[in-house]
Design a protein around this motif. Structure first.
Motif, PDB file in Angstrom:
ATOM      1  N   ARG A  32      -6.276   1.963   0.335  1.00  0.00           N
ATOM      2  CA  ARG A  32      -5.799   2.549  -0.913  1.00  0.00           C
ATOM      3  C   ARG A  32      -4.358   3.022  -0.783  1.00  0.00           C
ATOM      4  N   GLU A  33      -4.030   3.652   0.322  1.00  0.00           N
ATOM      5  CA  GLU A  33      -2.666   4.146   0.523  1.00  0.00           C
ATOM      6  C   GLU A  33      -1.688   2.983   0.712  1.00  0.00           C
ATOM      7  N   LEU A  34      -2.113   1.936   1.406  1.00  0.00           N
ATOM      8  CA  LEU A  34      -1.260   0.749   1.550  1.00  0.00           C
ATOM      9  C   LEU A  34      -1.032   0.067   0.201  1.00  0.00           C
ATOM     10  N   ALA A  35      -2.071   0.016  -0.626  1.00  0.00           N
ATOM     11  CA  ALA A  35      -1.952  -0.618  -1.939  1.00  0.00           C
ATOM     12  C   ALA A  35      -0.931   0.114  -2.799  1.00  0.00           C
ATOM     13  N   LEU A  36      -0.936   1.438  -2.761  1.00  0.00           N
ATOM     14  CA  LEU A  36       0.054   2.203  -3.519  1.00  0.00           C
ATOM     15  C   LEU A  36       1.466   1.973  -2.991  1.00  0.00           C
ATOM     16  N   ALA A  37       1.590   1.808  -1.692  1.00  0.00           N
ATOM     17  CA  ALA A  37       2.911   1.617  -1.093  1.00  0.00           C
ATOM     18  C   ALA A  37       3.479   0.239  -1.401  1.00  0.00           C
ATOM     19  N   VAL A  38       2.625  -0.777  -1.538  1.00  0.00           N
ATOM     20  CA  VAL A  38       3.069  -2.165  -1.723  1.00  0.00           C
ATOM     21  C   VAL A  38       3.249  -2.520  -3.201  1.00  0.00           C
ATOM     22  N   ASN A  39       2.549  -1.813  -4.079  1.00  0.00           N
ATOM     23  CA  ASN A  39       2.579  -2.147  -5.506  1.00  0.00           C
ATOM     24  C   ASN A  39       3.998  -2.025  -6.081  1.00  0.00           C
ATOM     25  N   GLU A  91      -4.511  -7.057   7.727  1.00  0.00           N
ATOM     26  CA  GLU A  91      -5.273  -7.725   6.669  1.00  0.00           C
ATOM     27  C   GLU A  91      -4.444  -7.874   5.399  1.00  0.00           C
ATOM     28  N   PHE A  92      -3.613  -6.887   5.087  1.00  0.00           N
ATOM     29  CA  PHE A  92      -2.735  -6.984   3.922  1.00  0.00           C
ATOM     30  C   PHE A  92      -1.698  -8.085   4.113  1.00  0.00           C
ATOM     31  N   LEU A  93      -1.224  -8.266   5.345  1.00  0.00           N
ATOM     32  CA  LEU A  93      -0.275  -9.351   5.608  1.00  0.00           C
ATOM     33  C   LEU A  93      -0.934 -10.714   5.411  1.00  0.00           C
ATOM     34  N   LYS A  94      -2.196 -10.849   5.820  1.00  0.00           N
ATOM     35  CA  LYS A  94      -2.914 -12.100   5.587  1.00  0.00           C
ATOM     36  C   LYS A  94      -3.102 -12.351   4.097  1.00  0.00           C
ATOM     37  N   LEU A  95      -3.385 -11.292   3.349  1.00  0.00           N
ATOM     38  CA  LEU A  95      -3.535 -11.408   1.895  1.00  0.00           C
ATOM     39  C   LEU A  95      -2.219 -11.809   1.246  1.00  0.00           C
ATOM     40  N   LEU A  96      -1.112 -11.271   1.741  1.00  0.00           N
ATOM     41  CA  LEU A  96       0.211 -11.634   1.220  1.00  0.00           C
ATOM     42  C   LEU A  96       0.528 -13.091   1.518  1.00  0.00           C
ATOM     43  N   ASP A  97       0.150 -13.584   2.693  1.00  0.00           N
ATOM     44  CA  ASP A  97       0.315 -15.006   3.021  1.00  0.00           C
ATOM     45  C   ASP A  97      -0.489 -15.878   2.059  1.00  0.00           C
ATOM     46  N   ASN A  98      -1.717 -15.459   1.765  1.00  0.00           N
ATOM     47  CA  ASN A  98      -2.563 -16.198   0.833  1.00  0.00           C
ATOM     48  C   ASN A  98      -1.952 -16.212  -0.569  1.00  0.00           C
ATOM     49  N   LEU A  99      -1.399 -15.088  -0.998  1.00  0.00           N
ATOM     50  CA  LEU A  99      -0.752 -15.011  -2.310  1.00  0.00           C
ATOM     51  C   LEU A  99       0.448 -15.948  -2.376  1.00  0.00           C
ATOM     52  N   VAL A 118      -2.321  -4.169  -7.310  1.00  0.00           N
ATOM     53  CA  VAL A 118      -3.065  -4.193  -6.056  1.00  0.00           C
ATOM     54  C   VAL A 118      -4.238  -3.239  -6.240  1.00  0.00           C
ATOM     55  N   VAL A 119      -5.447  -3.780  -6.173  1.00  0.00           N
ATOM     56  CA  VAL A 119      -6.653  -2.992  -6.431  1.00  0.00           C
ATOM     57  C   VAL A 119      -7.540  -3.028  -5.194  1.00  0.00           C
ATOM     58  N   VAL A 120      -8.061  -1.867  -4.823  1.00  0.00           N
ATOM     59  CA  VAL A 120      -8.954  -1.746  -3.675  1.00  0.00           C
ATOM     60  C   VAL A 120     -10.289  -1.216  -4.176  1.00  0.00           C
ATOM     61  N   HIS A 121     -11.365  -1.926  -3.842  1.00  0.00           N
ATOM     62  CA  HIS A 121     -12.713  -1.505  -4.203  1.00  0.00           C
ATOM     63  C   HIS A 121     -13.557  -1.346  -2.942  1.00  0.00           C
ATOM     64  N   VAL A 150      -2.222  -9.222  -7.434  1.00  0.00           N
ATOM     65  CA  VAL A 150      -1.714 -10.087  -8.497  1.00  0.00           C
ATOM     66  C   VAL A 150      -0.203  -9.950  -8.539  1.00  0.00           C
ATOM     67  N   ALA A 151       0.501 -11.078  -8.638  1.00  0.00           N
ATOM     68  CA  ALA A 151       1.962 -11.074  -8.732  1.00  0.00           C
ATOM     69  C   ALA A 151       2.367 -11.874  -9.967  1.00  0.00           C
ATOM     70  N   ILE A 152       3.552 -11.580 -10.453  1.00  0.00           N
ATOM     71  CA  ILE A 152       4.082 -12.271 -11.633  1.00  0.00           C
ATOM     72  C   ILE A 152       5.433 -12.866 -11.282  1.00  0.00           C
ATOM     73  N   GLU A 153       5.713 -14.017 -11.863  1.00  0.00           N
ATOM     74  CA  GLU A 153       7.017 -14.638 -11.664  1.00  0.00           C
ATOM     75  C   GLU A 153       7.937 -14.126 -12.750  1.00  0.00           C
ATOM     76  N   GLY A 154       8.938 -13.368 -12.347  1.00  0.00           N
ATOM     77  CA  GLY A 154       9.842 -12.753 -13.309  1.00  0.00           C
ATOM     78  C   GLY A 154      11.263 -13.188 -13.096  1.00  0.00           C
ATOM     79  N   ARG A 155      12.147 -12.403 -13.701  1.00  0.00           N
ATOM     80  CA  ARG A 155      13.579 -12.693 -13.556  1.00  0.00           C
ATOM     81  C   ARG A 155      14.046 -12.327 -12.158  1.00  0.00           C
ATOM     82  N   SER A 156      14.977 -13.060 -11.626  1.00  0.00           N
ATOM     83  CA  SER A 156      15.534 -12.723 -10.317  1.00  0.00           C
ATOM     84  C   SER A 156      16.561 -11.618 -10.492  1.00  0.00           C
TER      85      SER A 156
END
Length: 157
Positions: A32-39, A91-99, A118-121, A150-156
């Motif tokens: 949960r704390e990592l999700a808040l930091a990465v969001n 594990e978050f790094l593996k998830l980022l690779d998958n994304l 970023v949601v943690v259940h 979930v990520a979105i493709e936005g403006r650079s």
């Protein structure tokens, strides 16, 4: 086999990309704390942050679960207490690779991706017993974790 769905509601296939890990044996509090930091970070900034946490350059700020957590001097967000959760970070790094690979498969520009959710259940609770003296036993619980990103493709820029 259970049917899982994503908690992110306004998903558009052309703009969004998503990834999830299910039933991982990591701490839901660290996650949960990592999700808040990465969001709300770009993919590059999130990867850089997670790698710095693994090498213990930057501590993850603990906002909710900060009882008896030591203070760290290298936290950027103004919170004093923090830790370096190694297992959850890997594990978050593996998830980022998958994304990233999902976005690459869709033909999206990786430089323009921004993490928006970023949601943690808490997942399945495993109940086991530790044997004690005199034929007794103590319960031992292990809670598995689901993480969705979930990520979105936005403006650079």
């Amino acid at each position: 086999m259970p049917q899982y769905s994503y908690s992110f509601q306004k998903y558009e296939k052309s703009r969004h990309v998503r990834a999830a890990i299910r039933d991982k044996s990591i701490s839901h509090k660290h996650s949960r704390e990592l999700a808040l930091a990465v969001n709300n970070k770009s993919i590059e900034k999130a990867r850089e942050f997670l790698e710095d946490v693994l090498s213990k350059k930057i501590a993850v700020p603990y906002r909710r679960y900060h009882n008896e957590v030591a203070h760290r001097s290298n936290i950027r967000d103004g919170f004093c207490s923090g830790r370096y959760p190694h297992k959850a970070t890997s594990e978050f790094l593996k998830l980022l690779d998958n994304l990233e690979s999902n976005a690459e498969y869709k033909g999206m520009d990786l430089d323009r991706l921004k993490i928006i959710s970023v949601v943690v259940h808490k997942g399945t609770k495993l109940k086991r017993f530790t044997p004690r003296a005199m034929g007794r036993a103590s319960p031992k619980y292990d809670t598995l974790v689901h993480v969705e990103m979930v990520a979105i493709e936005g403006r650079s820029g």
